[in-house]
Design a protein around this motif. Structure first.
Motif, mmCIF file in Angstrom:
data_model
loop_
_atom_site.group_PDB
_atom_site.id
_atom_site.type_symbol
_atom_site.label_atom_id
_atom_site.label_comp_id
_atom_site.label_asym_id
_atom_site.label_seq_id
_atom_site.Cartn_x
_atom_site.Cartn_y
_atom_site.Cartn_z
ATOM 1 N N SER A 5 0.822 -1.213 0.000
ATOM 2 C CA SER A 5 0.000 0.000 0.000
ATOM 3 C C SER A 5 0.856 1.263 0.000
ATOM 4 O O SER A 5 0.341 2.365 -0.181
ATOM 5 N N GLN A 6 2.138 1.116 0.199
ATOM 6 C CA GLN A 6 3.046 2.256 0.277
ATOM 7 C C GLN A 6 4.067 2.209 -0.859
ATOM 8 O O GLN A 6 5.260 2.327 -0.633
ATOM 9 N N VAL A 7 3.586 2.020 -2.076
ATOM 10 C CA VAL A 7 4.463 1.941 -3.242
ATOM 11 C C VAL A 7 4.099 3.061 -4.202
ATOM 12 O O VAL A 7 2.921 3.243 -4.538
ATOM 13 N N LEU A 31 8.148 4.164 2.510
ATOM 14 C CA LEU A 31 7.560 4.260 1.190
ATOM 15 C C LEU A 31 8.514 3.611 0.195
ATOM 16 O O LEU A 31 9.689 3.971 0.134
ATOM 17 N N VAL A 32 8.007 2.657 -0.569
ATOM 18 C CA VAL A 32 8.810 1.984 -1.587
ATOM 19 C C VAL A 32 8.700 2.787 -2.876
ATOM 20 O O VAL A 32 7.600 3.095 -3.332
ATOM 21 N N ILE A 33 9.836 3.124 -3.453
ATOM 22 C CA ILE A 33 9.886 3.875 -4.705
ATOM 23 C C ILE A 33 10.264 2.914 -5.827
ATOM 24 O O ILE A 33 11.237 2.164 -5.713
ATOM 25 N N THR A 34 9.477 2.973 -6.901
ATOM 26 C CA THR A 34 9.745 2.093 -8.042
ATOM 27 C C THR A 34 10.284 2.896 -9.216
ATOM 28 O O THR A 34 10.029 4.094 -9.346
ATOM 29 N N GLY A 37 8.706 0.101 -12.908
ATOM 30 C CA GLY A 37 7.912 -0.975 -12.332
ATOM 31 C C GLY A 37 8.646 -1.875 -11.346
ATOM 32 O O GLY A 37 8.080 -2.839 -10.846
ATOM 33 N N GLU A 38 9.882 -1.569 -11.058
ATOM 34 C CA GLU A 38 10.691 -2.392 -10.152
ATOM 35 C C GLU A 38 11.056 -1.595 -8.908
ATOM 36 O O GLU A 38 11.441 -0.431 -8.995
ATOM 37 N N ALA A 39 10.924 -2.201 -7.731
ATOM 38 C CA ALA A 39 11.289 -1.535 -6.482
ATOM 39 C C ALA A 39 12.774 -1.202 -6.502
ATOM 40 O O ALA A 39 13.609 -2.065 -6.761
ATOM 41 N N LYS A 40 13.077 0.075 -6.241
ATOM 42 C CA LYS A 40 14.470 0.531 -6.290
ATOM 43 C C LYS A 40 14.967 1.132 -4.985
ATOM 44 O O LYS A 40 16.153 1.138 -4.710
ATOM 45 N N ALA A 41 14.055 1.693 -4.172
ATOM 46 C CA ALA A 41 14.493 2.360 -2.951
ATOM 47 C C ALA A 41 13.360 2.372 -1.933
ATOM 48 O O ALA A 41 12.197 2.193 -2.286
ATOM 49 N N VAL A 42 13.739 2.590 -0.689
ATOM 50 C CA VAL A 42 12.771 2.747 0.389
ATOM 51 C C VAL A 42 13.071 4.062 1.090
ATOM 52 O O VAL A 42 14.209 4.305 1.496
ATOM 53 N N LEU A 43 12.052 4.897 1.219
ATOM 54 C CA LEU A 43 12.186 6.161 1.939
ATOM 55 C C LEU A 43 11.582 6.001 3.320
ATOM 56 O O LEU A 43 10.539 5.367 3.478
ATOM 57 N N GLN A 44 12.241 6.599 4.294
ATOM 58 C CA GLN A 44 11.816 6.459 5.687
ATOM 59 C C GLN A 44 12.086 7.774 6.401
ATOM 60 O O GLN A 44 13.080 8.446 6.123
ATOM 61 N N ASP A 45 11.219 8.146 7.346
ATOM 62 C CA ASP A 45 11.470 9.364 8.102
ATOM 63 C C ASP A 45 12.686 9.159 9.014
ATOM 64 O O ASP A 45 13.056 8.034 9.343
#
Length: 91
Positions: A5-7, A31-34, A37-45
């Motif tokens: 839900s966080q993509v 938050l997963v950043i694509t 169409g492929e997951a590349k990074a995760v953002l976090q506070d």
């Protein structure tokens, strides 16, 4: 927690950076950043990141302690107390 839900695509991040940062701080969910169409990074506070790092440090300490225990590198509480008393007497 379901990350599905966080993509968001990287284009969404580019267009809504301030909104994304506010959402990260408010919800404290990664938050997963694509890209293509492929997951590349995760953002976090930052607060969540710091908590994660502290947790990892504690887990690493526990793992090292378990390794020392398994290797027989242990001392009894009495031995440690005797050594501490001896060190205090020489100070």
């Amino acid at each position: 927690m379901r990350y599905s839900s966080q993509v968001k695509p990287i284009s969404y991040l580019r267009a809504n950076t301030a909104k994304v940062l506010a959402q990260l701080a408010g919800q404290r969910e990664p938050l997963v950043i694509t890209q293509n169409g492929e997951a590349k990074a995760v953002l976090q506070d930052v607060a969540s990141f710091e908590e994660t790092q502290e947790t990892l440090a504690l887990l690493k300490t526990l793992a090292l302690g378990n390794q020392e225990l398994a290797a027989g590198k242990i001392k009894s509480a009495a031995e440690v107390a005797t050594r501490l008393r001896a060190n205090r007497a020489t100070d």
